[in-house]
Design an enzyme around this catalytic site. Structure first.
Site, PDB file in Angstrom:
ATOM      1  N   CYS A   1     146.346  92.279  31.603  1.00  0.00           N
ATOM      2  CA  CYS A   1     145.999  93.638  31.198  1.00  0.00           C
ATOM      3  C   CYS A   1     147.098  94.623  31.565  1.00  0.00           C
ATOM      4  O   CYS A   1     147.706  94.517  32.634  1.00  0.00           O
ATOM      5  CB  CYS A   1     144.703  94.060  31.871  1.00  0.00           C
ATOM      6  N   SER A   2     147.331  95.590  30.705  1.00  0.00           N
ATOM      7  CA  SER A   2     148.337  96.607  30.992  1.00  0.00           C
ATOM      8  C   SER A   2     147.845  97.518  32.108  1.00  0.00           C
ATOM      9  O   SER A   2     146.655  97.804  32.213  1.00  0.00           O
ATOM     10  CB  SER A   2     148.639  97.431  29.741  1.00  0.00           C
TER      11      SER A   2
ATOM     12  N   HIS B   1     152.266 101.095  30.494  1.00  0.00           N
ATOM     13  CA  HIS B   1     151.644 101.668  29.303  1.00  0.00           C
ATOM     14  C   HIS B   1     151.300 103.142  29.498  1.00  0.00           C
ATOM     15  O   HIS B   1     150.126 103.522  29.513  1.00  0.00           O
ATOM     16  CB  HIS B   1     150.400 100.846  28.954  1.00  0.00           C
TER      17      HIS B   1
ATOM     18  N   CYS C   1     147.169 105.876  21.791  1.00  0.00           N
ATOM     19  CA  CYS C   1     148.273 105.038  22.279  1.00  0.00           C
ATOM     20  C   CYS C   1     149.419 104.926  21.281  1.00  0.00           C
ATOM     21  O   CYS C   1     150.489 104.404  21.625  1.00  0.00           O
ATOM     22  CB  CYS C   1     147.763 103.650  22.624  1.00  0.00           C
TER      23      CYS C   1
END
Length: 412
Positions: free
Chosen positions: A231-232, A357, A86
């Site tokens: 939450c993404s 994301h 990430c």
């Protein structure tokens, strides 16, 4: 040390972009960055391409950057492919800065792109399965989940639907924090409510719906204490930044009024620390180095974008970055310190929870937001008087923390 500047940024919308491939997304972000800087493709002397999942999603295991950038009309220059989970995009940015600072180029491009959303849910969620040591996956999972023991999990607080194993890990981090510091689920929900409220004003955000704290708490569960808005999402998208030195500013007649200085860009790996050595967290160490290089401290930061793959992640990172004492991340969120207009606005873009994301693009999406903030071009989400901005981006897991942490400090 020679001054380095961000002179152009570009970003596509983040979201479920089934009608766009990775080449199209890359080309759009790069062209937007070139247009923003007033530069041509021929002005670029090097490129760093951040991507983590394309090999898993469509089998393109190698030369991803060369393929995507050639389609965008960029060739001949050095292209380096960057995979750091990430943190791939922010690592690409750090390398572009390093190339220019080393004198190997006057102008360099960092771009991150990802196509992650799929109708094949098993394939989509399994993309994260190699973001830790696959040879010890069961052992690592058990150790991390053990951190969450000691906090009662209410019945019905785990989703029956599939989700990423990393949500279980973040939930374990959250329960550990709750047990050690008294952090509450409501404080975690305050982070999510704040970020969703910020994203309403971001036209590039995947989600633009505001939630109250109570609505976040009442939302569908993922795994305790996390609910869906905390939450993404899984996302597609691309973002890019162009950096240069002072000589290129003059030679290419770039508008200095919109050039943003790079004070520091630090990449740090984790260590085998114990779970109570909070001050040795890789992000805490990276931020300490970045502050020293930049000649500033946490109190000087006007605005920050941090890696909130879940709302709990933001709480942990605001502590690691020195915006509050360890254990007080939830307190400052619930008090409103991290809202736009608060003491230290965090994630004015909406963060990963709302903006989205697409992992290889995430770090450069943060740079895009902070450059807009420092230029005073962020519109309704503008942080008044922003002068120093910090981005924190983490990737993968090794031991009990991120495998890679990147902290970047920018200034007007």
């Amino acid at each position: 040390m020679e001054e380095i500047y961000v002179v152009g940024v570009g970003m596509t919308p983040f979201g479920r972009l089934l009608d766009k491939d990775i080449k199209t997304l890359t080309g759009a972000a790069v062209q937007a960055a070139l247009d923003d800087a007033g530069l041509r493709k021929e002005d670029l002397q090097g490129a760093f391409f951040g991507n983590a999942s394309q090999g898993h999603m469509d089998g393109q295991q190698m030369i991803r950057g060369q393929i995507a950038l050639r389609e965008a009309g960029i060739g001949r220059i050095p292209v380096v492919n960057v995979e750091n989970a990430c943190a791939s995009g922010s690592s690409a940015f750090a390398l572009a800065v390093m190339q220019v600072r080393a004198g190997a180029a006057d102008v360099a491009l960092a771009v991150g792109a990802e196509k992650m959303f799929s109708t094949d849910k098993a394939q989509m969620f399994s993309v994260f399965d190699s973001a830790w040591d696959v040879s010890r996956a069961d052992e690592i999972r058990d150790r991390l989940l053990q951190m969450g023991h000691g906090v009662e999990v209410p019945e019905g607080s785990t989703s029956p639907k599939p989700y990423s194993v990393f949500m279980d890990v973040y939930a374990a981090f959250a329960r550990s924090h709750m047990r050690r510091w008294g952090t509450t689920q409501r404080q975690i929900a305050a982070v999510a409510a704040k970020n969703h409220a910020h994203s309403v004003h971001n036209p590039l955000s995947q989600y633009r719906t505001a939630y109250t704290i109570d609505e976040v708490l009442a939302a569908a569960p993922i795994t305790y204490p996390l609910t869906l808005p905390m939450c993404s999402p899984v996302s597609d998208g691309a973002a890019a930044a162009i950096v240069c030195n002072g000589a290129a500013l003059a030679r290419l007649n770039i508008d200095r009024r919109r050039a943003i200085r790079v004070l520091a860009s630090v990449v740090q790996s984790g260590s085998d620390r114990s779970d109570d050595d909070y001050a040795l967290h890789c992000t805490a160490l990276a931020s300490k180095r970045a502050y020293e290089i930049a000649g500033v401290g946490p109190d000087d930061v006007s605005v920050a974008e941090v890696h909130d793959a879940t709302a709990m992640g933001e709480i942990i990172q605001t502590e690691n970055l020195g915006f509050c004492a360890f254990g007080e991340g939830g307190v400052i969120a619930e008090r409103g310190d991290t809202r736009i207009g608060g003491r230290i606005p965090v994630n004015p873009s909406g963060g990963l929870e709302s903006k989205g994301h697409p992992v290889g693009a995430t770090g450069l999406g943060q740079i895009h937001e902070l450059v807009a903030q420092l230029r005073g071009e962020a519109g309704a989400r503008q942080v008044e008087g922003a002068r120093i901005a910090l981005a924190e981006n983490g990737g993968g897991l090794q031991g009990i923390e991120e495998a890679a942490a990147v902290v970047t400090i920018l200034s007007r």
